[in-house]
Write an enzyme that holds these catalytic residues in place. Structure first.
Site, PDB file in Angstrom:
ATOM      1  N   LYS A 297      63.771 -37.870  60.004  1.00 36.00           N
ATOM      2  CA  LYS A 297      64.167 -39.144  58.753  1.00 36.00           C
ATOM      3  C   LYS A 297      62.853 -38.092  57.990  1.00 36.00           C
ATOM      4  O   LYS A 297      62.978 -37.980  56.043  1.00 36.00           O
ATOM      5  CB  LYS A 297      64.150 -40.037  58.925  1.00 36.00           C
ATOM      6  CG  LYS A 297      65.001 -40.310  60.029  1.00 36.00           C
ATOM      7  CD  LYS A 297      65.861 -41.746  59.607  1.00 36.00           C
ATOM      8  CE  LYS A 297      67.525 -41.583  60.749  1.00 36.00           C
ATOM      9  NZ  LYS A 297      67.506 -43.436  60.850  1.00 36.00           N
TER      10      LYS A 297
ATOM     11  N   LYS B  27      75.352 -35.750  66.342  1.00 37.34           N
ATOM     12  CA  LYS B  27      76.191 -37.297  66.519  1.00 37.34           C
ATOM     13  C   LYS B  27      76.400 -37.989  65.505  1.00 37.34           C
ATOM     14  O   LYS B  27      76.041 -37.308  64.253  1.00 37.34           O
ATOM     15  CB  LYS B  27      74.895 -38.166  67.115  1.00 37.34           C
ATOM     16  CG  LYS B  27      74.284 -38.984  66.070  1.00 37.34           C
ATOM     17  CD  LYS B  27      73.963 -40.499  66.491  1.00 37.34           C
ATOM     18  CE  LYS B  27      73.083 -40.850  65.503  1.00 37.34           C
ATOM     19  NZ  LYS B  27      73.752 -42.254  65.389  1.00 37.34           N
TER      20      LYS B  27
ATOM     21  N   LYS C 160      75.390 -43.006  60.526  1.00 39.54           N
ATOM     22  CA  LYS C 160      75.959 -43.386  59.640  1.00 39.54           C
ATOM     23  C   LYS C 160      76.059 -43.506  58.326  1.00 39.54           C
ATOM     24  O   LYS C 160      76.948 -43.397  57.077  1.00 39.54           O
ATOM     25  CB  LYS C 160      75.944 -45.368  59.118  1.00 39.54           C
ATOM     26  CG  LYS C 160      76.212 -46.332  60.794  1.00 39.54           C
ATOM     27  CD  LYS C 160      75.662 -47.722  59.960  1.00 39.54           C
ATOM     28  CE  LYS C 160      75.313 -48.135  61.316  1.00 39.54           C
ATOM     29  NZ  LYS C 160      74.358 -47.926  61.412  1.00 39.54           N
TER      30      LYS C 160
HETATM   31  P1  ADP Z   1      73.068 -44.588  63.085  1.00 38.11           P
HETATM   32  O1  ADP Z   1      73.174 -43.591  63.775  1.00 38.11           O
HETATM   33  O2  ADP Z   1      74.691 -44.887  63.083  1.00 38.11           O
HETATM   34  O3  ADP Z   1      72.910 -45.570  61.822  1.00 38.11           O
HETATM   35  P2  ADP Z   1      73.023 -47.210  64.509  1.00 38.11           P
HETATM   36  O4  ADP Z   1      71.384 -46.342  64.413  1.00 38.11           O
HETATM   37  O5  ADP Z   1      72.914 -48.936  63.593  1.00 38.11           O
HETATM   38  O6  ADP Z   1      73.357 -46.123  64.243  1.00 38.11           O
HETATM   39  O7  ADP Z   1      72.870 -47.549  65.654  1.00 38.11           O
HETATM   40  C1  ADP Z   1      73.482 -48.909  66.280  1.00 38.11           C
HETATM   41  C2  ADP Z   1      73.361 -48.400  68.246  1.00 38.11           C
HETATM   42  O8  ADP Z   1      74.579 -47.400  68.085  1.00 38.11           O
HETATM   43  C3  ADP Z   1      72.260 -47.755  68.572  1.00 38.11           C
HETATM   44  O9  ADP Z   1      72.084 -48.473  70.313  1.00 38.11           O
HETATM   45  C4  ADP Z   1      72.957 -46.417  69.026  1.00 38.11           C
HETATM   46  O10 ADP Z   1      72.145 -45.691  69.736  1.00 38.11           O
HETATM   47  C5  ADP Z   1      74.761 -46.561  68.714  1.00 38.11           C
HETATM   48  N1  ADP Z   1      74.859 -45.091  67.623  1.00 38.11           N
HETATM   49  C6  ADP Z   1      75.042 -44.682  67.204  1.00 38.11           C
HETATM   50  N2  ADP Z   1      75.727 -42.990  66.859  1.00 38.11           N
HETATM   51  C7  ADP Z   1      75.933 -43.395  67.755  1.00 38.11           C
HETATM   52  C8  ADP Z   1      76.620 -42.122  68.864  1.00 38.11           C
HETATM   53  N3  ADP Z   1      77.083 -41.120  67.716  1.00 38.11           N
HETATM   54  N4  ADP Z   1      76.798 -42.335  69.540  1.00 38.11           N
HETATM   55  C9  ADP Z   1      76.624 -43.365  70.660  1.00 38.11           C
HETATM   56  N5  ADP Z   1      76.004 -44.430  70.560  1.00 38.11           N
HETATM   57  C10 ADP Z   1      76.182 -44.604  68.688  1.00 38.11           C
END
Ligand code: ADP
Ligand code: TRP
Length: 322
Positions: A113, A194, A197
């Site tokens: 990031k 992956k 969001k």
């Molecule tokens: P993002 O990465 O989409 O911003 P968050 O950081 O809020 O999402 O992650 C919230 C939870 O969801 C964490 O436990 C993260 O490991 C899980 N998570 C986020 N993206 C994925 C994904 N593509 N596959 C599996 N788990 C995920």
């Protein structure tokens, strides 16, 4: 034996997606009757990158509503807005005093990031320490997270162990919980990254509130390959991801033998079966935001005593006068 405590956190930086559901939210919901869980909306974490205040607020409420719609039962699983419990920031500071600069700067997510253009907030560097505070504050035993968070969880354990070693037994050491095949849901348009969001285009993301047409279109356009073989294989990340999503949503393996078109239809059906009830319940709950806010206030009130006790213990251990 006391029930185990599970905690997982979500940043209100965008709409919750299928990766969040399969990787983190569903494992939390699945364990509701045998563990004491906490669903954390990590709004302080949303301030570590460029943010819009009104959007963070709106997304925090939306995420709480989606969690309820997905089956989080607030009687058993408090939904907590991180900023409502000020002990998070206090413990964050105390843990910073037990964390190395080198350790924090080696975090992959920080490296990724901070490589982007534009100014970097200091809070982006210390973010994993705040996450450690989130976890340690509640004497958490288990943290269901997607694979992307493993390194942060490892750092949490390192900090806790070091603190305990230096200042006496203060924190419980948390472990991870693997959600199996859906530990890492990949982006459908770019299966090398992956599903997230904030992925640039959003073309390969399935939002939990996306309308059915959008879900079908996103799956239909998912990147596959030239092999024309439905199997999990390192050379076929797109197809592997579709098979994993099918397994994650329905517990099924693809019907055999299938074409990519048929696989995609099966996947879209499985996702739709999972999302349809969530969408319907969300529509009802979203009509009454005051009720959701009330649930957040109750969640914070429920967990505050645990947080206060941990901070008291930590302050005493590290050398502050009461
Ligand atoms: P993002 O990465 O989409 O911003 P968050 O950081 O809020 O999402 O992650 C919230 C939870 O969801 C964490 O436990 C993260 O490991 C899980 N998570 C986020 N993206 C994925 C994904 N593509 N596959 C599996 N788990 C995920
Ligand atoms: N850092 C996590 C992420 O980016 C979100 C998060 C914040 C979290 N606090 C947490 C996850 C505590 C688990 C436990 O996905």
């Amino acid at each position: 034996m006391a029930p185990t405590r599970r905690l997982t956190g979500f940043k209100p930086t965008g709409h919750l997606h299928l990766g969040n559901l399969l990787g983190a939210l569903r494992p939390l919901i699945a364990a509701q009757d045998r563990s004491e869980s906490i669903a954390l909306i990590a709004d302080l974490h949303a301030l570590t990158m460029d943010h819009e205040p009104a959007r963070v607020r709106a997304l925090a409420l939306e995420q709480a509503t989606v969690m309820l719609a997905a089956g989080v039962d607030p009687e058993r699983t408090p939904i907590v807005l991180q900023s409502h419990v000020t002990e998070h920031t206090e413990l964050h500071y105390l843990l910073e005093c037990a964390t190395g600069f080198g350790e924090a700067s080696r975090m992959i997510q920080f490296k990724e990031k901070s490589a982007a253009d534009g100014p970097i907030r200091l809070s982006l560097l210390t973010y994993p320490v705040l996450m450690a505070a989130d976890i340690l504050l509640y004497d958490t035993d288990e943290v269901p997270v997607g694979e992307d968070q493993n390194q942060h969880l490892e750092l949490t354990r390192t900090i806790a162990q070091r603190f305990n070693g230096r200042y006496g037994e203060t924190f419980r050491l948390p472990g991870g919980v693997r959600p199996g095949s859906a530990a890492r849901v990949m982006d459908l348009a770019d299966p090398g990254t992956k599903m997230g969001k904030s992925n640039a285009s959003g073309a390969g993301r399935i939002g939990l509130l996306d309308p059915p047409e959008t879900v079908r279109r996103t799956v239909a356009r998912a990147v596959t390959d030239e092999f024309a073989q439905v199997r999990r294989h390192p050379d076929q990340p797109g197809v592997t991801n579709l098979i994993d999503i099918l397994a994650g949503c329905s517990g099924r393996e693809p019907a055999d033998p299938v074409s990519y078109g048929a696989l995609k239809r099966e996947v879209a059906d499985a996702i739709e079966a999972l999302l349809e009830p969530i969408r319907a319940r969300y529509a009802e709950l979203a009509d009454d935001p005051a009720h959701v806010r009330e649930i957040l206030a109750r969640g914070a009130a429920r967990v505050r005593p645990i947080a206060a006790a941990t901070v008291r213990r930590t302050r005493a251990a590290i050398g502050l006068l009461d």
